[in-house]
Motif scaffolding. Structure first.
Motif, PDB file in Angstrom:
ATOM      1  N   TRP A 271      45.819  46.701  35.676  1.00 55.88           N
ATOM      2  CA  TRP A 271      45.573  45.401  36.303  1.00 55.88           C
ATOM      3  C   TRP A 271      44.237  44.819  35.866  1.00 55.88           C
ATOM      4  CZ3 TRP A 271      48.967  42.227  38.006  1.00 55.88           C
ATOM      5  CH2 TRP A 271      50.164  42.698  38.535  1.00 55.88           C
ATOM      6  N   GLN A 272      43.268  45.670  35.580  1.00 52.64           N
ATOM      7  CA  GLN A 272      42.002  45.169  35.038  1.00 52.64           C
ATOM      8  C   GLN A 272      42.213  44.566  33.652  1.00 52.64           C
ATOM      9  OE1 GLN A 272      39.771  48.833  35.477  1.00 52.64           O
ATOM     10  NE2 GLN A 272      38.640  48.050  37.245  1.00 52.64           N
ATOM     11  N   GLN A 273      43.013  45.226  32.831  1.00 51.03           N
ATOM     12  CA  GLN A 273      43.323  44.675  31.510  1.00 51.03           C
ATOM     13  C   GLN A 273      44.155  43.399  31.642  1.00 51.03           C
ATOM     14  OE1 GLN A 273      44.914  47.422  28.635  1.00 51.03           O
ATOM     15  NE2 GLN A 273      43.581  49.084  29.291  1.00 51.03           N
ATOM     16  N   ALA A 274      45.078  43.399  32.597  1.00 46.19           N
ATOM     17  CA  ALA A 274      45.915  42.216  32.807  1.00 46.19           C
ATOM     18  C   ALA A 274      45.071  41.005  33.189  1.00 46.19           C
ATOM     19  CB  ALA A 274      46.955  42.498  33.891  1.00 46.19           C
ATOM     20  N   ARG A 275      44.046  41.233  33.996  1.00 47.16           N
ATOM     21  CA  ARG A 275      43.189  40.122  34.411  1.00 47.16           C
ATOM     22  C   ARG A 275      42.526  39.465  33.202  1.00 47.16           C
ATOM     23  NH1 ARG A 275      38.591  41.605  38.480  1.00 47.16           N
ATOM     24  NH2 ARG A 275      38.073  42.921  36.717  1.00 47.16           N
ATOM     25  N   LYS A 277      43.568  39.393  30.132  1.00 46.07           N
ATOM     26  CA  LYS A 277      44.578  38.694  29.339  1.00 46.07           C
ATOM     27  C   LYS A 277      45.006  37.383  30.008  1.00 46.07           C
ATOM     28  CE  LYS A 277      46.515  43.013  27.425  1.00 46.07           C
ATOM     29  NZ  LYS A 277      46.509  42.762  25.980  1.00 46.07           N
ATOM     30  N   ILE A 278      45.220  37.430  31.331  1.00 45.52           N
ATOM     31  CA  ILE A 278      45.659  36.236  32.060  1.00 45.52           C
ATOM     32  C   ILE A 278      44.554  35.187  32.092  1.00 45.52           C
ATOM     33  CG2 ILE A 278      46.292  35.373  34.354  1.00 45.52           C
ATOM     34  CD1 ILE A 278      48.617  36.661  32.879  1.00 45.52           C
ATOM     35  N   LYS A 279      43.298  35.603  32.145  1.00 45.23           N
ATOM     36  CA  LYS A 279      42.181  34.655  32.109  1.00 45.23           C
ATOM     37  C   LYS A 279      42.264  33.748  30.889  1.00 45.23           C
ATOM     38  CE  LYS A 279      38.280  36.760  34.589  1.00 45.23           C
ATOM     39  NZ  LYS A 279      36.943  37.397  34.408  1.00 45.23           N
ATOM     40  N   LEU A 280      42.689  34.310  29.774  1.00 41.24           N
ATOM     41  CA  LEU A 280      42.777  33.543  28.531  1.00 41.24           C
ATOM     42  C   LEU A 280      44.018  32.662  28.488  1.00 41.24           C
ATOM     43  CD1 LEU A 280      41.725  36.330  25.983  1.00 41.24           C
ATOM     44  CD2 LEU A 280      40.309  34.462  26.872  1.00 41.24           C
ATOM     45  N   LEU A 281      45.122  33.147  29.064  1.00 40.02           N
ATOM     46  CA  LEU A 281      46.395  32.429  28.970  1.00 40.02           C
ATOM     47  C   LEU A 281      46.607  31.451  30.124  1.00 40.02           C
ATOM     48  CD1 LEU A 281      48.631  35.480  27.958  1.00 40.02           C
ATOM     49  CD2 LEU A 281      47.924  33.600  26.459  1.00 40.02           C
ATOM     50  N   TYR A 282      46.350  31.907  31.331  1.00 38.25           N
ATOM     51  CA  TYR A 282      46.584  31.108  32.548  1.00 38.25           C
ATOM     52  C   TYR A 282      45.413  31.319  33.508  1.00 38.25           C
ATOM     53  CZ  TYR A 282      51.358  30.896  30.742  1.00 38.25           C
ATOM     54  OH  TYR A 282      52.450  30.710  29.952  1.00 38.25           O
ATOM     55  N   PRO A 283      44.266  30.739  33.223  1.00 34.56           N
ATOM     56  CA  PRO A 283      43.071  31.008  34.054  1.00 34.56           C
ATOM     57  C   PRO A 283      43.251  30.669  35.520  1.00 34.56           C
ATOM     58  CG  PRO A 283      42.718  29.161  32.519  1.00 34.56           C
ATOM     59  CD  PRO A 283      43.980  29.819  32.107  1.00 34.56           C
ATOM     60  N   ASP A 284      44.122  29.714  35.830  1.00 36.70           N
ATOM     61  CA  ASP A 284      44.325  29.350  37.237  1.00 36.70           C
ATOM     62  C   ASP A 284      45.012  30.457  38.034  1.00 36.70           C
ATOM     63  OD1 ASP A 284      43.153  26.931  36.730  1.00 36.70           O
ATOM     64  OD2 ASP A 284      45.034  25.810  36.576  1.00 36.70           O
TER      65      ASP A 284
END
Length: 368
Positions: A271-275, A277-284
């Motif tokens: 989940w730390q890695q997912a965060r 990745k998601i910050k770059l793709l869908y920051p909202d």
């Protein structure tokens, strides 16, 4: 010419359950299949069972490798796959007979990149029924009846919905949606992927969207989530099918039901890695990831709490990792507001007094 599906099945010491899985795939109504059986260094008769199916059915192919874990087995399958579509099946599960056909129809009708159907928990009673049905000579008809029965049930409890992760079906697809729907990728991310539907099994993928995507090796929990996030830039639409045609075997030896192991910390790592990745793709949507990270930290701490007091003290470093992860996730006000009430209360106690929290949780669970 009909499209071909490559079904990738990692196999490791599954001889007692594997025949049911392979039989259910052999009975699929979509017959244009390539079934890749990836033996991950089994020490039982799993390879022999695979060879037996390969001899009887030319669609089955055995690949053997040294033990490296489910991710490395899936990655070998991806390297060897030649189908137009890709599916992943676990060796202790089985499929209802029309599952793959329904998914292909959805993909072709909707122009989607992947089609996800529902799943149904299955135990020994359901497995025995499956075996009886297969022995009657009318297995396809009987399995279809089983499919209807399964799809009438409600989704399983969230915490018991996956053999390796504390996530699962979070929306009742049967009651909420029609036969199937197609949605843009952003809606899939918000309403499904980051709401707990982080599994790769029960999904049919177009091969072209996988490109060079591979499962992260070295993780025992969370590899599906990271794989799906890596696919997001290539995804445009996702189809969701209401029927629960994937039969997911409840494994009492799985991570959800076993005691704490250091590898269980992978739940936090993923989940730390997912965060990031998601910050770059869908920051909202970062807050959604942090809510899951917070819950993962508390669930992992709960595993630690089940240990005897002496073992808990020896595992203090792991407890601190859980506390730091929870504290980091809870910095955002949106995360604190979005947490379920129970997690807010438990989380506050854990952050302020982790040893007290673990002791109380241990007492509550009756582990002395």
């Amino acid at each position: 010419m009909r499209a071909k599906i490559s079904v990738i099945i990692p196999v490791y010491n599954a001889s007692g359950l594997l025949p049911d899985c392979l039989q259910s795939i052999a009975l699929q109504t979509w017959t244009d299949l390539e079934v890749l059986l990836v033996d991950d260094g089994s020490t039982d008769d799993s390879a022999g069972i695979c060879r037996s199916f390969c001899e009887k059915d030319s669609r089955f192919r055995l690949l053997q490798k040294e033990n490296g874990g489910v991710s490395s087995a899936r990655n070998l399958g991806l390297k060897e796959a030649s189908g137009d579509y890709i599916a992943f099946v676990d060796a202790d599960d089985w499929l209802c007979p029309e599952m793959l056909e329904h998914q292909v129809e959805c993909l072709e009708k909707d122009g989607s990149d992947m089609a996800m159907c529902g799943f149904q928990e299955a135990g020994e009673a359901e497995r025995k029924q499956f075996r009886r049905d297969c022995g009657t000579g009318e297995s396809t008809q009987l399995l279809r009846r089983q499919d209807k029965k399964l799809s009438d049930k409600k989704p399983p409890d969230k915490e018991n919905a996956d053999k390796e992760r504390p996530d699962g079906e979070t929306a009742d697809m049967e009651e909420t949606y029609p036969e199937h729907i197609s949605m843009p990728v952003e809606a899939y991310v918000a309403e499904y992927l980051l709401a707990g539907n982080t599994r790769c099994w029960s999904i049919l993928f177009r091969k072209e969207i996988l490109q060079e995507a591979r499962f992260q090796e070295g993780l025992t929990i969370g590899e599906d989530l990271l794989f799906l996030i890596d696919l997001l830039p290539a995804l445009k639409r996702v189809s969701l099918i209401k029927t629960r045609e994937y039969c997911y075997y409840i494994n009492d030896d799985g991570a959800m039901f076993s005691g704490f192991k250091p590898a269980y910390m992978d739940q936090i790592t993923c989940w730390q890695q997912a965060r990031e990745k998601i910050k770059l793709l869908y920051p909202d949507y970062t807050a959604k990831v942090d809510i899951s990270l917070f819950q993962a930290a508390l669930l992992t701490a709960g595993k630690l709490a089940l240990l005897p007091a002496e073992e808990r003290r020896a595992m203090a470093d792991y407890t601190e990792v859980c506390r730091k992860a929870a504290r980091e996730a809870a910095r955002d006000r949106m995360v604190r507001r979005g947490l379920p009430a129970g997690y807010k209360l438990k989380g506050l106690l854990f952050l302020l007094a982790p040893s007290l929290y673990l002791g109380l949780y241990h007492h509550w669970k009756g582990r002395r």
